[in-house]
Structures are given as structure tokens and as C-alpha cells.
Design a protein around this motif. Structure first.
Motif, PDB file in Angstrom:
ATOM      1  N   ALA A  38       0.838  -1.209   0.000  1.00 26.97           N
ATOM      2  CA  ALA A  38       0.000   0.000   0.000  1.00 26.97           C
ATOM      3  C   ALA A  38       0.871   1.257   0.000  1.00 26.97           C
ATOM      4  O   ALA A  38       0.563   2.242  -0.692  1.00 26.97           O
ATOM      5  N   ASP A  39       1.964   1.233   0.745  1.00 32.36           N
ATOM      6  CA  ASP A  39       2.878   2.382   0.771  1.00 32.36           C
ATOM      7  C   ASP A  39       3.571   2.571  -0.578  1.00 32.36           C
ATOM      8  O   ASP A  39       3.762   3.696  -1.039  1.00 32.36           O
ATOM      9  N   LYS A  40       3.931   1.450  -1.211  1.00 31.48           N
ATOM     10  CA  LYS A  40       4.560   1.534  -2.522  1.00 31.48           C
ATOM     11  C   LYS A  40       3.603   2.163  -3.534  1.00 31.48           C
ATOM     12  O   LYS A  40       4.008   3.000  -4.351  1.00 31.48           O
ATOM     13  N   GLN A  41       2.339   1.762  -3.472  1.00 24.12           N
ATOM     14  CA  GLN A  41       1.353   2.296  -4.408  1.00 24.12           C
ATOM     15  C   GLN A  41       1.119   3.786  -4.183  1.00 24.12           C
ATOM     16  O   GLN A  41       0.987   4.561  -5.138  1.00 24.12           O
ATOM     17  N   ARG A  42       1.076   4.209  -2.916  1.00 22.30           N
ATOM     18  CA  ARG A  42       0.903   5.635  -2.609  1.00 22.30           C
ATOM     19  C   ARG A  42       2.083   6.447  -3.140  1.00 22.30           C
ATOM     20  O   ARG A  42       1.914   7.512  -3.719  1.00 22.30           O
ATOM     21  N   GLU A  43       3.273   5.920  -2.931  1.00 22.61           N
ATOM     22  CA  GLU A  43       4.463   6.620  -3.411  1.00 22.61           C
ATOM     23  C   GLU A  43       4.474   6.692  -4.931  1.00 22.61           C
ATOM     24  O   GLU A  43       4.780   7.739  -5.517  1.00 22.61           O
ATOM     25  N   LYS A  44       4.114   5.602  -5.577  1.00 19.31           N
ATOM     26  CA  LYS A  44       4.095   5.558  -7.037  1.00 19.31           C
ATOM     27  C   LYS A  44       3.077   6.552  -7.608  1.00 19.31           C
ATOM     28  O   LYS A  44       3.312   7.175  -8.638  1.00 19.31           O
ATOM     29  N   ALA A  45       1.959   6.722  -6.898  1.00 18.73           N
ATOM     30  CA  ALA A  45       0.905   7.622  -7.364  1.00 18.73           C
ATOM     31  C   ALA A  45       1.350   9.091  -7.360  1.00 18.73           C
ATOM     32  O   ALA A  45       0.880   9.876  -8.185  1.00 18.73           O
ATOM     33  N   VAL A  46       2.219   9.462  -6.450  1.00 18.12           N
ATOM     34  CA  VAL A  46       2.637  10.872  -6.354  1.00 18.12           C
ATOM     35  C   VAL A  46       4.021  11.131  -6.948  1.00 18.12           C
ATOM     36  O   VAL A  46       4.432  12.282  -7.062  1.00 18.12           O
ATOM     37  N   SER A  47       4.748  10.083  -7.318  1.00 17.72           N
ATOM     38  CA  SER A  47       6.102  10.249  -7.835  1.00 17.72           C
ATOM     39  C   SER A  47       6.066  10.442  -9.349  1.00 17.72           C
ATOM     40  O   SER A  47       5.451   9.651 -10.064  1.00 17.72           O
ATOM     41  N   PRO A  48       6.737  11.474  -9.850  1.00 18.45           N
ATOM     42  CA  PRO A  48       6.777  11.673 -11.299  1.00 18.45           C
ATOM     43  C   PRO A  48       7.746  10.726 -12.012  1.00 18.45           C
ATOM     44  O   PRO A  48       7.831  10.721 -13.222  1.00 18.45           O
ATOM     45  N   GLY A  49       8.510   9.951 -11.262  1.00 25.94           N
ATOM     46  CA  GLY A  49       9.470   9.016 -11.852  1.00 25.94           C
ATOM     47  C   GLY A  49      10.734   8.952 -11.029  1.00 25.94           C
ATOM     48  O   GLY A  49      10.807   9.488  -9.926  1.00 25.94           O
TER      49      GLY A  49
END
Length: 107
Positions: A38-49
Motif C-alpha cells: 500500500a505504501d509503494k502504491q501511494r508513493e508511485k501515485a505521487v512520484s513523477p518518476g
């Protein structure tokens, strides 16, 4: 402090920066593995790359250089080592500054 001490200190800093970066790679990988999904998905959602790829691309744009994806990937993989090695030389550069300033009576 002698110039020879500055050179050997800078060399030790370069080696230390490289070793520190090499050690951090598996540590970071392991921490990523242990991160809840869940934390990985949250980070991926806000990270531009990848921050390294973004930094390389911005630097290339500022320099007016066009890089293809392969070049960006290669440069991005070198960024952590560059930062680690450059950071490792800071004490040596500081010592050199003290020597130079001491000889011309600024410090």
C-alpha cells in the motif's frame, strides 16, 4: 597540513564515497522489498518518476543536450556514485582551502 595529506585524504574520500554507495544499493533494495504494498502504491501515485532520471534530464536540458532513453538510463545509474564520490572529497577540498588561505594569510 601538507598537500600530500590533502591528496591522500581526497583519495580516501573518493574510496569511502564509492564504498558507501555500493553498500547503500543492497540496503535500499532490501528496504524497498520490506515496504508494504500500500505504501509503494501511494508513493508511485505521487512520484513523477526516478529522481535520478529526472535530474539527468533536467541537467541535459539546461546544458542544451538531447539524450535518448538509453543515455538517460546510463547517466542516471551513475548519479549515486558521482554524488557519493564527490561528497567524499569534501574534507580534502576543505583542507586544501585552508592551506591556500593560510599561505596567503586570509584565514
Amino acid at each position: 597540513m601538507r598537500p600530500r595529506d590533502v591528496v591522500s585524504g581526497a583519495a580516501a574520500g573518493v574510496i569511502g564515497g564509492y564504498v558507501g554507495t555500493r553498500v547503500m544499493n543492497p540496503v535500499t533494495t532490501k528496504l524497498e522489498e520490506l515496504t508494504p504494498e500500500a505504501d509503494k502504491q501511494r508513493e508511485k501515485a505521487v512520484s513523477p518518476g526516478s529522481p535520478y532520471k529526472i535530474g539527468v534530464q533536467k541537467a541535459a536540458d539546461l546544458a542544451g543536450v538531447k539524450l535518448d532513453d538509453k543515455q538517460v538510463d546510463a547517466a542516471a545509474s551513475a548519479v549515486p556514485y558521482t554524488v557519493g564520490i564527490a561528497g567524499g572529497t569534501v574534507p580534502g577540498r576543505y583542507s586544501l582551502l585552508r592551506i591556500v588561505c593560510g599561505k596567503i594569510k586570509i584565514w
